[in-house]
Design an enzyme around this catalytic site. Structure first.
Site, short mmCIF file in Angstrom:
data_model
loop_
_atom_site.label_atom_id
_atom_site.label_comp_id
_atom_site.label_asym_id
_atom_site.label_seq_id
_atom_site.Cartn_x
_atom_site.Cartn_y
_atom_site.Cartn_z
N LYS A 4 43.81 -14.20 14.85
CA LYS A 4 42.80 -14.57 15.84
C LYS A 4 43.36 -15.62 16.79
CE LYS A 4 40.58 -18.24 13.15
NZ LYS A 4 39.36 -18.71 12.49
N GLY A 5 42.54 -15.96 17.78
CA GLY A 5 42.87 -17.09 18.65
C GLY A 5 44.16 -16.91 19.42
N ASN A 18 52.70 -20.48 14.68
CA ASN A 18 51.44 -20.77 15.39
C ASN A 18 50.34 -21.28 14.46
OD1 ASN A 18 49.19 -20.16 17.54
ND2 ASN A 18 48.64 -18.97 15.71
N SER A 61 50.89 -29.59 20.33
CA SER A 61 49.71 -29.96 21.11
C SER A 61 50.03 -31.25 21.86
CB SER A 61 48.53 -30.21 20.18
OG SER A 61 47.48 -30.86 20.88
N TYR A 77 45.26 -34.81 12.49
CA TYR A 77 45.77 -33.74 13.35
C TYR A 77 46.81 -34.23 14.35
CZ TYR A 77 45.97 -29.93 16.71
OH TYR A 77 46.41 -28.93 17.55
N VAL A 135 42.15 -24.66 24.62
CA VAL A 135 41.88 -23.22 24.60
C VAL A 135 40.60 -22.91 23.83
CG1 VAL A 135 42.82 -20.97 23.93
CG2 VAL A 135 44.36 -22.78 24.73
N1 LIG Z 1 42.86 -24.27 20.70
C1 LIG Z 1 43.43 -25.30 21.30
O1 LIG Z 1 42.88 -25.87 22.26
C2 LIG Z 1 44.78 -25.79 20.84
C3 LIG Z 1 45.34 -26.86 21.56
C4 LIG Z 1 46.59 -27.33 21.19
C5 LIG Z 1 47.26 -26.74 20.13
N2 LIG Z 1 46.69 -25.70 19.43
C6 LIG Z 1 47.46 -25.12 18.32
O2 LIG Z 1 47.56 -23.72 18.50
C7 LIG Z 1 47.64 -23.08 17.23
C8 LIG Z 1 46.61 -21.97 17.15
O3 LIG Z 1 45.32 -22.53 17.37
P1 LIG Z 1 44.02 -21.67 17.70
O4 LIG Z 1 43.26 -22.45 18.68
O5 LIG Z 1 44.39 -20.25 17.98
O6 LIG Z 1 43.27 -21.80 16.29
P2 LIG Z 1 42.40 -20.74 15.42
O7 LIG Z 1 41.66 -19.79 16.31
O8 LIG Z 1 41.65 -21.59 14.46
O9 LIG Z 1 43.52 -19.90 14.65
C9 LIG Z 1 44.35 -20.55 13.71
C10 LIG Z 1 45.14 -19.48 12.97
O10 LIG Z 1 45.94 -20.14 11.98
C11 LIG Z 1 45.71 -19.50 10.75
N3 LIG Z 1 45.98 -20.34 9.59
C12 LIG Z 1 45.42 -21.54 9.27
N4 LIG Z 1 45.91 -21.97 8.10
C13 LIG Z 1 46.78 -21.02 7.67
C14 LIG Z 1 47.60 -20.89 6.53
N5 LIG Z 1 47.62 -21.81 5.54
N6 LIG Z 1 48.40 -19.79 6.41
C15 LIG Z 1 48.39 -18.85 7.38
N7 LIG Z 1 47.63 -18.91 8.48
C16 LIG Z 1 46.83 -19.99 8.62
C17 LIG Z 1 44.26 -19.04 10.81
O11 LIG Z 1 43.99 -18.06 9.82
P3 LIG Z 1 42.49 -17.85 9.20
O12 LIG Z 1 41.76 -16.96 10.16
O13 LIG Z 1 42.78 -17.20 7.89
O14 LIG Z 1 41.87 -19.21 9.07
C18 LIG Z 1 44.23 -18.50 12.23
O15 LIG Z 1 44.82 -17.22 12.28
C19 LIG Z 1 47.46 -24.18 16.19
O16 LIG Z 1 48.72 -24.58 15.71
C20 LIG Z 1 46.79 -25.31 16.97
O17 LIG Z 1 47.10 -26.57 16.42
C21 LIG Z 1 45.45 -25.23 19.77
#
Ligand SMILES: NC(=O)c1ccc[n+]([C@@H]2O[C@H](COP(=O)([O-])OP(=O)(O)OC[C@H]3O[C@@H](n4cnc5c(N)ncnc54)[C@H](OP(=O)(O)O)[C@@H]3O)[C@@H](O)[C@H]2O)c1
Length: 238
Positions: A14-15, A88, A145, A161, A194
């Site tokens: 996802k995401g 990711n 991030s 975080y 995002v």
């Molecule tokens: N969204 C933002 O604004 C933002 C900004 C800066 C950086 N980021 C970074 O971008 C990355 C993706 O974020 P996102 O916004 O797409 O978040 P998200 O929608 O919450 O997706 C996170 C993904 O990581 C997986 N995950 C979490 N723990 C895991 C584990 N132990 N083993 C395998 N997979 C695991 C989740 O799987 P499940 O579905 O099983 O939980 C999900 O597929 C992250 O590293 C986040 O820190 C995001």
């Protein structure tokens, strides 16, 4: 072994991770969809295949040595090598009730966040290195991030975080130094703010926009930058 390049994306169900998988598929990569939950993984693989991507699922919990080792075995069987690794998968950790206020920091939250966001990246990277070293131009992208930037100090106070991403940046710099005389290029991507589950869909950018910098770093030419921290606008301050 075929000539199609293979990419592993962790947290690809996802995401931003799913959008990275979609983007790599559109570029012609075979995509290994790393995800810990069987149903969510299979659904993502089906969605990617329906859109024309050559995708296969890889059971992968980045916090588990056994899961990560088994994932490397399954990618070796399926593809024989790995051209791109996108680390990711990441979590924010619980932040209600002062859990990430530094003065009341819940140390279990800190441990959990570091286990996924930092140790998870090291665990996956090192398990995949033998497969990456079989590729002609291996690329590793670590999703960071700007909250991890000590210069920018972006976003809310989050004492688990934000430091987890600062440490990821620092660890990635060590990898880049270690890989200096190799063909392995590793960089850090900042996706911006995002709209995903992670942000309660509050971010002002789409997952596709967040994925763009990771796609660029995953497909750098051999003389591309190494050990840097980038977003869509260029270099992000450390
Ligand atoms: N969204 C933002 O604004 C933002 C900004 C800066 C950086 N980021 C970074 O971008 C990355 C993706 O974020 P996102 O916004 O797409 O978040 P998200 O929608 O919450 O997706 C996170 C993904 O990581 C997986 N995950 C979490 N723990 C895991 C584990 N132990 N083993 C395998 N997979 C695991 C989740 O799987 P499940 O579905 O099983 O939980 C999900 O597929 C992250 O590293 C986040 O820190 C995001």
């Amino acid at each position: 072994m075929n000539n199609t390049k293979t990419a592993l994306v962790t947290g690809a169900n996802k995401g931003i991770g799913f959008a990275i998988a979609q983007g790599l598929g559109a570029l012609g990569f075979t995509v290994a969809v790393g995800a810990r939950d069987d149903a969510r993984r299979e659904e993502a693989v089906e969605r990617l295949r329906a859109a024309g991507t050559d995708a296969f699922g890889v059971a992968l919990d980045v916090t588990s040595d056994a899961s990560v080792a088994a994932a490397a075995v399954s990618i070796e069987k399926e593809a024989g090598r790995l051209d791109v690794l996108v680390n990711n998968a990441g979590i924010s950790g619980r932040f209600a009730d002062g859990a990430q206020d530094p003065t009341t920091l819940d140390l279990d939250v800190l441990r959990t966040v570091l286990e996924t966001n930092v140790l998870g990246v090291v665990r996956v990277t090192n398990a995949m290195l033998p497969l990456l070293s079989r590729a002609a131009s291996p690329r590793i992208v670590n999703m960071s991030s700007n909250m991890g930037s000590l210069t920018l100090q972006t976003g809310p106070v989050m004492a688990a975080y934000a430091p987890s991403k600062s440490m990821l940046n620092s660890v990635t710099a060590q990898y880049a130094r270690r890989f200096a005389d190799t063909n392995i290029i590793v960089n850090l991507a900042c996706p911006g703010y995002v709209a995903t589950d992670f942000t309660g869909f509050a971010g002002d950018r789409t997952p596709e926009q967040g994925a763009a910098i990771a796609l660029r770093l995953a497909t750098l030419p051999d003389d591309g930058p190494r050990g840097g921290f980038f977003d869509d606008n260029g270099v992000v301050a450390w």
